[in-house]
Design a protein around this motif. Sequence first.
Motif, PDB file in Angstrom:
ATOM      1  N   VAL A  89       0.765  -1.160   0.057  1.00 60.30           N
ATOM      2  CA  VAL A  89      -0.005   0.172   0.080  1.00 60.30           C
ATOM      3  C   VAL A  89       1.016   1.179  -0.065  1.00 60.30           C
ATOM      4  O   VAL A  89       1.705   1.243   0.913  1.00 60.30           O
ATOM      5  N   GLN A  90       0.572   2.098  -1.027  1.00 65.64           N
ATOM      6  CA  GLN A  90       1.458   3.261  -1.131  1.00 65.64           C
ATOM      7  C   GLN A  90       0.432   4.333  -1.326  1.00 65.64           C
ATOM      8  O   GLN A  90      -0.385   4.309  -2.285  1.00 65.64           O
ATOM      9  N   GLY A  91       0.374   5.489  -0.614  1.00 64.36           N
ATOM     10  CA  GLY A  91      -0.610   6.687  -1.109  1.00 64.36           C
ATOM     11  C   GLY A  91      -0.449   7.846   0.143  1.00 64.36           C
ATOM     12  O   GLY A  91       0.594   7.702   1.169  1.00 64.36           O
ATOM     13  N   GLU A  92      -1.471   8.671   0.052  1.00 62.25           N
ATOM     14  CA  GLU A  92      -1.315   9.779   1.067  1.00 62.25           C
ATOM     15  C   GLU A  92      -1.687   9.335   2.725  1.00 62.25           C
ATOM     16  O   GLU A  92      -1.164   9.978   3.480  1.00 62.25           O
ATOM     17  N   SER A  93      -2.237   8.098   2.647  1.00 68.65           N
ATOM     18  CA  SER A  93      -2.404   7.687   4.007  1.00 68.65           C
ATOM     19  C   SER A  93      -1.441   6.935   4.627  1.00 68.65           C
ATOM     20  O   SER A  93      -1.425   6.601   5.873  1.00 68.65           O
ATOM     21  N   GLY A  94      -0.397   6.666   4.154  1.00 68.57           N
ATOM     22  CA  GLY A  94       0.938   6.050   4.483  1.00 68.57           C
ATOM     23  C   GLY A  94       1.095   4.979   3.557  1.00 68.57           C
ATOM     24  O   GLY A  94       0.612   4.589   2.629  1.00 68.57           O
ATOM     25  N   ASN A  95       2.606   4.193   3.767  1.00 65.11           N
ATOM     26  CA  ASN A  95       2.860   3.169   2.983  1.00 65.11           C
ATOM     27  C   ASN A  95       3.041   1.798   4.019  1.00 65.11           C
ATOM     28  O   ASN A  95       3.432   2.050   5.198  1.00 65.11           O
ATOM     29  N   GLY A  96       2.811   0.829   3.424  1.00 67.89           N
ATOM     30  CA  GLY A  96       2.922  -0.360   4.110  1.00 67.89           C
ATOM     31  C   GLY A  96       2.240  -1.630   3.538  1.00 67.89           C
ATOM     32  O   GLY A  96       2.446  -1.615   2.255  1.00 67.89           O
ATOM     33  N   MET A  97       1.432  -2.517   4.226  1.00 66.37           N
ATOM     34  CA  MET A  97       0.868  -3.654   3.686  1.00 66.37           C
ATOM     35  C   MET A  97      -0.417  -3.969   4.006  1.00 66.37           C
ATOM     36  O   MET A  97      -1.023  -3.403   5.001  1.00 66.37           O
ATOM     37  N   ALA A  98      -1.284  -4.692   3.216  1.00 68.64           N
ATOM     38  CA  ALA A  98      -2.674  -4.743   3.417  1.00 68.64           C
ATOM     39  C   ALA A  98      -2.987  -6.288   3.131  1.00 68.64           C
ATOM     40  O   ALA A  98      -2.264  -6.923   2.130  1.00 68.64           O
ATOM     41  N   LEU A  99      -3.762  -6.941   3.700  1.00 71.24           N
ATOM     42  CA  LEU A  99      -4.357  -8.345   3.702  1.00 71.24           C
ATOM     43  C   LEU A  99      -5.908  -8.158   3.698  1.00 71.24           C
ATOM     44  O   LEU A  99      -6.493  -7.530   4.248  1.00 71.24           O
ATOM     45  N   THR A 100      -6.277  -8.987   2.358  1.00 75.33           N
ATOM     46  CA  THR A 100      -7.650  -8.762   2.212  1.00 75.33           C
ATOM     47  C   THR A 100      -8.276 -10.224   1.935  1.00 75.33           C
ATOM     48  O   THR A 100      -7.341 -11.008   1.536  1.00 75.33           O
ATOM     49  N   LYS A 101      -9.455 -10.231   2.580  1.00 75.03           N
ATOM     50  CA  LYS A 101      -9.957 -11.674   2.500  1.00 75.03           C
ATOM     51  C   LYS A 101     -11.645 -11.323   2.044  1.00 75.03           C
ATOM     52  O   LYS A 101     -12.333 -10.809   2.673  1.00 75.03           O
ATOM     53  N   LYS A 102     -11.997 -11.848   0.844  1.00 68.97           N
ATOM     54  CA  LYS A 102     -13.353 -11.820   0.353  1.00 68.97           C
ATOM     55  C   LYS A 102     -14.123 -13.146   0.810  1.00 68.97           C
ATOM     56  O   LYS A 102     -13.768 -14.258   0.029  1.00 68.97           O
ATOM     57  N   GLY A 103     -15.097 -13.134   1.532  1.00 73.92           N
ATOM     58  CA  GLY A 103     -15.745 -14.559   1.980  1.00 73.92           C
ATOM     59  C   GLY A 103     -17.207 -14.639   1.683  1.00 73.92           C
ATOM     60  O   GLY A 103     -17.654 -13.578   1.235  1.00 73.92           O
ATOM     61  N   LYS A 104     -17.724 -15.761   1.779  1.00 70.32           N
ATOM     62  CA  LYS A 104     -19.311 -15.538   1.738  1.00 70.32           C
ATOM     63  C   LYS A 104     -20.112 -14.756   2.598  1.00 70.32           C
ATOM     64  O   LYS A 104     -20.932 -14.414   2.273  1.00 70.32           O
ATOM     65  N   GLN A 105     -19.569 -14.717   3.918  1.00 69.59           N
ATOM     66  CA  GLN A 105     -20.128 -14.088   4.920  1.00 69.59           C
ATOM     67  C   GLN A 105     -19.558 -12.619   5.220  1.00 69.59           C
ATOM     68  O   GLN A 105     -20.286 -11.723   5.749  1.00 69.59           O
ATOM     69  N   ALA A 106     -18.389 -12.227   4.902  1.00 69.96           N
ATOM     70  CA  ALA A 106     -17.620 -11.032   5.214  1.00 69.96           C
ATOM     71  C   ALA A 106     -16.732 -10.971   4.351  1.00 69.96           C
ATOM     72  O   ALA A 106     -15.999 -11.615   4.028  1.00 69.96           O
ATOM     73  N   ASP A 107     -16.338  -9.324   4.112  1.00 67.32           N
ATOM     74  CA  ASP A 107     -15.068  -8.983   3.408  1.00 67.32           C
ATOM     75  C   ASP A 107     -14.282  -8.251   4.583  1.00 67.32           C
ATOM     76  O   ASP A 107     -14.735  -7.396   5.297  1.00 67.32           O
ATOM     77  N   THR A 108     -13.114  -8.706   4.446  1.00 67.58           N
ATOM     78  CA  THR A 108     -12.131  -8.252   5.554  1.00 67.58           C
ATOM     79  C   THR A 108     -10.834  -7.657   4.880  1.00 67.58           C
ATOM     80  O   THR A 108     -10.314  -7.978   4.128  1.00 67.58           O
ATOM     81  N   ARG A 109     -10.315  -6.451   5.267  1.00 71.59           N
ATOM     82  CA  ARG A 109      -9.259  -5.638   5.034  1.00 71.59           C
ATOM     83  C   ARG A 109      -8.547  -5.353   6.375  1.00 71.59           C
ATOM     84  O   ARG A 109      -8.765  -4.428   6.892  1.00 71.59           O
ATOM     85  N   LEU A 110      -7.237  -5.599   6.363  1.00 71.31           N
ATOM     86  CA  LEU A 110      -6.269  -5.611   7.390  1.00 71.31           C
ATOM     87  C   LEU A 110      -5.105  -4.645   6.958  1.00 71.31           C
ATOM     88  O   LEU A 110      -4.795  -5.048   5.992  1.00 71.31           O
ATOM     89  N   GLN A 111      -4.772  -3.807   7.512  1.00 68.18           N
ATOM     90  CA  GLN A 111      -3.656  -2.740   7.070  1.00 68.18           C
ATOM     91  C   GLN A 111      -2.596  -2.374   8.271  1.00 68.18           C
ATOM     92  O   GLN A 111      -3.019  -2.003   9.160  1.00 68.18           O
TER      93      GLN A 111
END
Length: 249
Positions: A89-111
């Motif tokens: 992840v690179q942008g105005e909000s900062g630089n780092g890493m993100a983990l995303t998971k799209k599931g049947k019941q929920a979508d999750t994004r961790l940064q």
Amino acid sequence: MTKKAKTSFLILVWSIVAIQMYVNYQEQENRLNRTVTAFSVIDDSMTREWVRGCGYFGEMEISEELCQKMLKNLANKLGITDGYALEKVQGESGNGMALTKKGKQADTRLQILGMPQTEGEPRQYVSVEISTGEGAKEAWKLYKKVERIYEELGMDGNVSFESEMEREGDYVTGNREAPIREILDLTDAKQVDAVRGNGICTVYGYTKKVDSYITLNGEKVNLQIALFYDENTDSTHIKIGIPIVNSSF
């Protein structure tokens, strides 16, 4: 603290996956059950729920490899063990890493994002965002779980819970306050303030069923109800936020 010591500290903190916090556990469970019961009454009208959290971790450099390990451990705490994607992840909000998971019941994004400073090492933040359609009861359990995770990691995380529902008719300009009164009654909340204008009604309340709160004009607030009337569909969109609504219509 040396770079090696910081790295060892990070690995120690983020590797503790199995430890759970049981301080005042029974009292927390009782409060959780009371609140879940209140939201379950209006669950049939819910269309989507969100849990969001953000916490400050400290000033330090984190390598890409370590950042990935931290995200995987955080995902594990949420029950996510496979089927996820990692990205830079690179942008105005900062630089780092993100983990995303799209599931049947929920979508999750961790940064994990590092905010550069003029002097010194970057300020590291950990954010969680979960979108689910399982219903308010399950979303509320996620909300409490995310709160506990931030506590386990020693961070003072700001965690919010949000639900969206829809009702036929105009509950904004027509001064029909049935949904507002219903939500306040079900959550044992008192109304603190209300603002109307531009087709939107916003009500602020306070309930003892929720520990966290913000201060508005010297009053405690931990419940926000926002209503928007859509003339095209003749329906009112209602968002319920704890402690506030964090998204727009």
